[in-house]
Design a protein around this motif. Structure first.
Motif, PDB file in Angstrom:
ATOM      1  N   LEU A  98      44.536  39.448  42.509  1.00  0.00           N
ATOM      2  CA  LEU A  98      45.449  40.296  43.268  1.00  0.00           C
ATOM      3  C   LEU A  98      44.694  41.196  44.241  1.00  0.00           C
ATOM      4  N   LEU A 101      44.086  39.075  47.220  1.00  0.00           N
ATOM      5  CA  LEU A 101      45.285  38.829  48.012  1.00  0.00           C
ATOM      6  C   LEU A 101      45.760  40.079  48.756  1.00  0.00           C
ATOM      7  N   SER A 102      45.424  41.253  48.246  1.00  0.00           N
ATOM      8  CA  SER A 102      45.901  42.511  48.801  1.00  0.00           C
ATOM      9  C   SER A 102      45.570  42.653  50.285  1.00  0.00           C
ATOM     10  N   THR A 105      46.730  37.401  54.172  1.00  0.00           N
ATOM     11  CA  THR A 105      47.693  36.301  54.268  1.00  0.00           C
ATOM     12  C   THR A 105      47.093  35.087  53.562  1.00  0.00           C
ATOM     13  N   PHE A 131      50.775  39.616  52.303  1.00  0.00           N
ATOM     14  CA  PHE A 131      50.723  40.667  51.285  1.00  0.00           C
ATOM     15  C   PHE A 131      50.394  42.012  51.934  1.00  0.00           C
ATOM     16  N   ILE A 134      47.962  46.583  48.018  1.00  0.00           N
ATOM     17  CA  ILE A 134      48.550  46.842  46.709  1.00  0.00           C
ATOM     18  C   ILE A 134      48.081  48.204  46.192  1.00  0.00           C
ATOM     19  N   TYR A 155      50.807  35.970  40.554  1.00  0.00           N
ATOM     20  CA  TYR A 155      52.043  36.635  40.970  1.00  0.00           C
ATOM     21  C   TYR A 155      53.170  35.624  41.111  1.00  0.00           C
ATOM     22  N   ALA A 161      56.119  41.454  41.968  1.00  0.00           N
ATOM     23  CA  ALA A 161      55.214  41.347  43.113  1.00  0.00           C
ATOM     24  C   ALA A 161      55.948  41.233  44.445  1.00  0.00           C
ATOM     25  N   TRP A 164      55.310  43.687  47.313  1.00  0.00           N
ATOM     26  CA  TRP A 164      54.109  43.629  48.144  1.00  0.00           C
ATOM     27  C   TRP A 164      54.187  42.561  49.230  1.00  0.00           C
ATOM     28  N   ILE A 165      55.296  41.856  49.318  1.00  0.00           N
ATOM     29  CA  ILE A 165      55.402  40.726  50.247  1.00  0.00           C
ATOM     30  C   ILE A 165      56.412  41.053  51.343  1.00  0.00           C
TER      31      ILE A 165
END
Length: 208
Positions: A98, A101-102, A105, A131, A134, A155, A161, A164-165
């Motif tokens: 995560l 990914l924070s 893309t 994303f 976070i 996620y 989650a 966050w998107i």
């Protein structure tokens, strides 16, 4: 008769949402990537192998059946910078994913394959997922919930989650694990035996 060659509860939910009658029969296959295999080739190969494995169990019962057997296989991967993120091994692994990914893309790829007596068809759907950064407090809460543990990339877009998107480009249901519209078209092609369908291979290692 439609058989879903996957034990994923999310794929089962999506097929039910689409109004399909089906049974579930998980395929036992080796899911290790092959050397040099791209994420797209990987998810497509696994989708085909899952569908083919279950088809082989039932093909002897399909001759002349009033309700011909149709098997659907699928496999999904979360991909960041060309690298696949699988299901986290533990909470620390989920945090690592995560944090990667924070604010970034990434892509979600789903391979889908349908096998019937008329042939086999397979495709890959790709969705871009954006994303936000976070928040640490939210991340800790999410990790403590246990929700990320059974999900590729740690996620699920349909769960916590989602906060966050901010947006995606492509099919929402693909991020859940099964692009419904494309899957329905694929099933129709496999049943009809269109020119794009090919006979189910006897050995899937021949697939390129």
């Amino acid at each position: 008769m439609l058989i879903l060659a996957s034990s994923s509860p999310r794929r089962r939910q999506l097929l039910e949402q689409a109004g399909l009658d089906f049974t579930v029969e998980a395929a036992e296959i080796d899911e290790q990537p092959q050397p040099g295999e791209t994420p797209a080739k990987y998810v497509q190969r696994l989708a085909v192998e899952k569908a083919q494995a279950v088809w082989e169990r039932h093909r002897s019962n399909d001759d002349g059946a009033s309700d011909p057997i149709l098997v659907l296989g699928a496999d999904t991967a979360v991909v960041l910078d060309g690298n696949m993120l699988g299901k986290p091994a533990d909470r620390a692994d989920a945090r690592r994913m995560l944090e990667q990914l924070s604010g970034r893309t990434h892509q979600v790829l789903t391979g889908i394959a349908a096998v019937s007596a008329r042939g086999m068809v397979s495709e890959v759907e790709i969705t871009q997922v954006f994303f936000d950064l976070i928040d640490e407090e939210e991340l800790v809460h999410y990790l403590m919930s246990g929700e990320p543990m059974d999900k590729a990339g740690a996620y699920g877009i349909q769960g916590y989650a989602a906060r966050w998107i901010p947006r995606i480009e492509g099919c929402y249901f693909n991020v859940m694990g099964l692009p419904l519209s494309r899957t329905m078209a694929l099933l129709a092609r496999a049943q009809e035996g269109t020119n794009e369908a090919v006979p189910p291979p006897s050995r899937l290692t021949h697939l390129t």
